[in-house]
Design an enzyme around this catalytic site. Structure first.
Site, PDB file in Angstrom:
ATOM      1  N   CYS A 173     -26.280   7.032  32.881  1.00  0.00           N
ATOM      2  CA  CYS A 173     -27.567   6.839  33.552  1.00  0.00           C
ATOM      3  C   CYS A 173     -27.375   6.638  35.042  1.00  0.00           C
ATOM      4  O   CYS A 173     -26.504   5.883  35.483  1.00  0.00           O
ATOM      5  CB  CYS A 173     -28.295   5.638  32.954  1.00  0.00           C
ATOM      6  SG  CYS A 173     -28.888   5.901  31.283  1.00  0.00           S
ATOM      7  N   TYR A 194     -30.774   1.803  21.190  1.00  0.00           N
ATOM      8  CA  TYR A 194     -32.006   2.503  21.502  1.00  0.00           C
ATOM      9  C   TYR A 194     -32.724   2.901  20.202  1.00  0.00           C
ATOM     10  O   TYR A 194     -32.274   2.581  19.117  1.00  0.00           O
ATOM     11  CB  TYR A 194     -31.721   3.692  22.420  1.00  0.00           C
ATOM     12  CG  TYR A 194     -31.148   3.250  23.751  1.00  0.00           C
ATOM     13  CD1 TYR A 194     -31.838   2.319  24.547  1.00  0.00           C
ATOM     14  CD2 TYR A 194     -29.912   3.687  24.207  1.00  0.00           C
ATOM     15  CE1 TYR A 194     -31.317   1.868  25.748  1.00  0.00           C
ATOM     16  CE2 TYR A 194     -29.383   3.246  25.419  1.00  0.00           C
ATOM     17  CZ  TYR A 194     -30.086   2.337  26.174  1.00  0.00           C
ATOM     18  OH  TYR A 194     -29.567   1.883  27.367  1.00  0.00           O
ATOM     19  N   LEU A 200     -12.950   3.468  26.898  1.00  0.00           N
ATOM     20  CA  LEU A 200     -11.877   3.158  27.840  1.00  0.00           C
ATOM     21  C   LEU A 200     -10.719   4.149  27.720  1.00  0.00           C
ATOM     22  O   LEU A 200      -9.558   3.783  27.648  1.00  0.00           O
ATOM     23  CB  LEU A 200     -11.392   1.713  27.660  1.00  0.00           C
ATOM     24  CG  LEU A 200     -10.670   1.072  28.864  1.00  0.00           C
ATOM     25  CD1 LEU A 200     -11.526   1.119  30.115  1.00  0.00           C
ATOM     26  CD2 LEU A 200     -10.273  -0.348  28.549  1.00  0.00           C
TER      27      LEU A 200
END
Length: 400
Positions: free
Chosen positions: A25, A184, A304
């Site tokens: 985002c 979400y 990661l």
């Protein structure tokens, strides 16, 4: 040969390598519209050396935006802006370009990251809007209460995903990813932590899958088979009452049956107070491996994955088919090109950047001491005049 730089087909799309730029985002849209920032940001990442670049989570309706600054794909203006971006950025490289579509559900109407010191949930004076969710309770007591979705809401949102998919297709994207993770809306239906319904969309694992699968099937119906369709899945909620990895695998199996081409196995971010283990390099790779074992889907690992060596290990040891790189790409927008050098692979460089190619710049080993020697395997085009490069390993301060 490096496994990371082998091609891979997913759906009808052949990727040049296994490196994916994860959707991130940017909180830089205006009323859902892409801005010059998005063109520069995505344009740069198309030059990263990745085989696939996926644009950020993009709302399928206005109420589904996370923040005021989130991208939308729910009207013709949004489609036109993204079509222009796709047209321009695909001129820069042969990387495939994708977009992630989603709906924030009860986590919509919040502040962008830079302002969250004042609290996450937007107050009315900052333009808060009505949110929706599987059940009528907020993230915590500081958040607004979402409307529990009724049959009309479920039908509307399902159609919004299908409409957004059609707009993404017309805009020219090669890959579409449905967001069903990170707390979400679709994930909210999947998890018993956030889904307290007693109708056909709540209760059992099968019922909690119902709405997300209806959305995916609606998208699959309109998304072309010669492109690629993926879903980002929450592998575990890291919560004793949450979705388990066994349920995530069962969901992935249903996605495969629905015609999905790949899955991204992520985790967490559902509810406050969840005890998420400390992030370590590759800490979510095992989830991708498990889905790869129990389905025929292309699996994408996240978590990661910051070094080329780890990415190479994941692919070469068949732990996942693709690796998604997020913040490491923000830190180093040439991550893929530098990964090739670290692994001793000769790859194409943008013509404008040829003078920085490992076998074309004496300074490369000085700034990349861990890179392996790379021998050119293809001809480098150089001007024939005396003003051009005389040899690929000589560059002067004047820029020759």
């Amino acid at each position: 040969m490096s496994a990371l730089f082998q091609p891979l087909q997913t759906g009808g799309v052949t990727l040049e390598n296994r490196i994916v730029v994860s959707p991130m985002c940017q909180y830089s849209a205006v009323e859902g519209l892409a801005q010059p920032w998005h063109l520069i940001h995505i344009g740069g990442l198309m030059l990263s050396g990745a085989g696939l670049v996926i644009m950020e989570a993009t709302a399928t309706e206005a109420a589904g935006r996370i923040t005021h600054g989130c991208l939308g794909l729910y009207n013709h203006e949004h489609e036109a802006a993204l079509a222009s971006l796709v047209s321009e950025t695909k001129k820069l490289s042969s990387a495939a370009l994708g977009i992630q579509i989603g709906h924030a559900g009860r986590r919509a109407s919040c502040r962008p990251v830079k302002d969250r010191n004042k609290g996450e949930s937007l107050p009315p004076e900052e333009g808060a809007w009505q949110t929706f969710g599987p059940s009528a309770f907020g993230v915590d007591e500081t958040w607004h209460v979402p409307k529990e979705m009724d049959a009309d809401d479920i039908a509307r949102v399902t159609q919004s995903f299908a409409d957004a998919a059609q707009r993404a297709d017309r805009a020219g994207f090669d890959v579409l990813e449905v967001h069903a993770a990170h707390g979400y809306l679709l994930h909210q239906f999947l998890s018993p932590v956030t889904n307290h319904r007693t109708d056909a969309y709540g209760g059992s694992t099968e019922n909690r899958m119902r709405f997300p699968l209806e959305v995916v099937r609606a998208v699959r119906k309109v998304w072309p088979k010669d492109k690629a369709l993926g879903v980002r899945v929450n592998s575990t909620d890291w919560h004793p009452e949450g979705q388990s990895i066994d349920e995530a695998v069962a969901f992935a199996q249903q996605l495969e049956a629905a015609g999905v081409d790949y899955v991204v196995m992520s985790a967490g971010n559902l509810a406050p107070g969840t005890q998420i283990p400390p992030a370590t390099p590759g800490h979510q790779v095992d989830f991708a491996t498990l889905v790869k074992k129990h389905t025929g889907l292309v699996s994408m690992a996240v978590g990661l994955i910051a070094t080329p060596e780890l990415a190479e290990e994941i692919v070469s040891e068949d732990k996942a088919d693709l690796v998604a790189i997020g913040r490491a790409m923000l830190d180093n927008p040439r991550w893929g090109l530098h990964a090739a050098a670290r692994l001793g692979v000769d790859v194409d460089y943008p013509p404008q950047y040829l003078r920085a190619r490992p076998n074309n710049w004496l300074g490369f080993p000085l700034v990349h001491p861990d890179a392996q020697p790379v021998e050119a395997t293809r001809q480098i085009d150089r001007p024939a005049s005396s003003g051009g490069w005389d040899r690929p390993d000589i560059n002067t301060a004047s820029g020759r």
